[in-house]
Design a protein around this motif. Sequence first.
Motif, PDB file in Angstrom:
ATOM      1  N   ASN A 188     139.739  57.890  44.090  1.00 62.79           N
ATOM      2  CA  ASN A 188     140.571  59.064  44.372  1.00 62.79           C
ATOM      3  C   ASN A 188     139.821  60.367  44.155  1.00 62.79           C
ATOM      4  N   SER A 234     150.265  59.016  51.388  1.00 62.81           N
ATOM      5  CA  SER A 234     149.700  60.340  51.661  1.00 62.81           C
ATOM      6  C   SER A 234     149.899  60.728  53.119  1.00 62.81           C
ATOM      7  N   THR A 246     148.140  59.398  38.987  1.00 62.86           N
ATOM      8  CA  THR A 246     147.570  58.772  40.182  1.00 62.86           C
ATOM      9  C   THR A 246     146.772  57.511  39.867  1.00 62.86           C
ATOM     10  N   SER A 306     139.988  53.024  40.380  1.00 63.82           N
ATOM     11  CA  SER A 306     140.906  53.739  41.261  1.00 63.82           C
ATOM     12  C   SER A 306     140.707  55.247  41.148  1.00 63.82           C
ATOM     13  N   ILE A 333     140.888  51.928  51.082  1.00 61.51           N
ATOM     14  CA  ILE A 333     141.345  52.164  49.712  1.00 61.51           C
ATOM     15  C   ILE A 333     141.594  50.834  49.009  1.00 61.51           C
ATOM     16  N   SER A 348     153.470  58.891  43.658  1.00 61.92           N
ATOM     17  CA  SER A 348     152.286  59.292  44.409  1.00 61.92           C
ATOM     18  C   SER A 348     152.673  60.142  45.611  1.00 61.92           C
ATOM     19  N   ARG A 405     137.981  60.799  47.266  1.00 63.98           N
ATOM     20  CA  ARG A 405     138.972  61.226  48.261  1.00 63.98           C
ATOM     21  C   ARG A 405     139.261  62.720  48.146  1.00 63.98           C
ATOM     22  N   GLN A 406     139.515  63.186  46.928  1.00 66.96           N
ATOM     23  CA  GLN A 406     139.844  64.591  46.711  1.00 66.96           C
ATOM     24  C   GLN A 406     138.656  65.495  47.016  1.00 66.96           C
TER      25      GLN A 406
END
Length: 476
Positions: free
Chosen positions: A416, A161, A134, A412, A396, A36, A419-420
């Motif tokens: 994500n 991250s 991921t 998950s 998260i 990751s 998030r992106q």
Amino acid sequence: MDGVAAKRAVTTDRTATPRPVRDHSTAIVWVLCSASFMAMLDVFVVNVAFTKIGESYQGSSLADVSWVLNGYAIVYAALLIPAGRFSDRFGRKAGFLVGLGIFTLASLASAVAPSLWALVAFRVLQAVGAAALTPAGLGLLLTVLPPARVPGAVKIWATTSSFAAAFGPVVGGALVEASWRWVFLINLPVGLVAGVEAMRLVPNLHQRIPARVPDLLGAALLIVAIGALSLGLVQSSEWSWASAATFGALAVAVLGVVLFVARMMRHPNPVVSPALFRVPTFVWANATVLAFCTAFGAWFLSITMWLENVAGFNSIETGLAIVPGPIMVPIFAVVSQRLIKRMPVGVVVALGNLLFAGGVVLVLTTASTPVQYATEVLPGWVISGIGIGLALPSMIASAAVDLSPDQSATGSAVVNTARQLGYVLGVAVLVAILGSLDAAADRMLTAFQHGWLFIAIVAAGSAATAFGITPRTRRS
């Protein structure tokens, strides 16, 4: 005969005695998190290498070179949820290894790309690999570790991250001085070691139910919807928000979402189960992550641009100046874990987001030209890093706490994706607010202040939604 029988009995007893099983939990955490970290590091390092990449391909416009970043962002966001769903059905270890292999090979291909559009194509292939590894990696953390190790492991995964954000610009600045191609070559040793260790250490858990192929048409609709949304956002600064191209991309995204939701509600094996959205902590966590990452994506880029374009820092100086903020994140992630033992996780995340907003406001109110980094940027940057450390890992980790194990990779992936999309939205809005970077110093200051005001408002909004993410299942 009795002696022979006794000897056999002893032999049987010895073979029946189980060997002590070594606990590989810590090694598994670091193997999964290293992959990751590699995927996230590549994002931040490539940002630093952006100018040099453009210079090496003569005749390429800025818009063309931007696809080195945009192609990755669009495909990564679009494929996360379908990739997570397939990992849930056909095996998370296989999904992780396939994704890691694709990402590593695409990194090598990117390093030797003979043309700009070949590089863009290999970056898209990198995004395919990252989208597979991921959710599969996070899903493995949730299912192969002992339950007591899961919350801490997820927080370590979430903070990778931030480490990438801290060290990416520094590493990138140093590598770019030699060649931007080294930005991709550094992925090879990490990918090879992580792949070998994952094959050796990570157990291959079989599904309890027969694997069925998820809804392929639904997956295609979701890819089109998220891809069109990302395309409209990342190109909005070039096309303008009111252009037919931007409007068309966003309209396709809306239509795709509507059709996907209708398909999801009717199909017997949908890409995303409607049951996920009946879990309150999951819904509130996704709303919080989307708002938080919108603010975070814009905040990180704004400080980088402020230092490079207004303060006049070079790449290495900018990278070193950025380190103090992200380095606060892992430190205060530990503090966050201790606070959660004394108060609800939603309160801790809200407190972190308010500190994040407060740090942005401090920079907003003290910024001037010429830039004084130590007194105007550093204090607010560090305070925001403290807030991010309190908020990000816990939000998260809380998103998937109340999900069943067979939904972990899909859940998950949804988190994500939020998030992106937040990163993409934050960057798009910031670029639209800043406009041209060729303006006079006083106009630049005003533009950045408007951008920071937007970031502070969104961060405060994520504090409000955070109160809904306290899980029903309390984990210390």
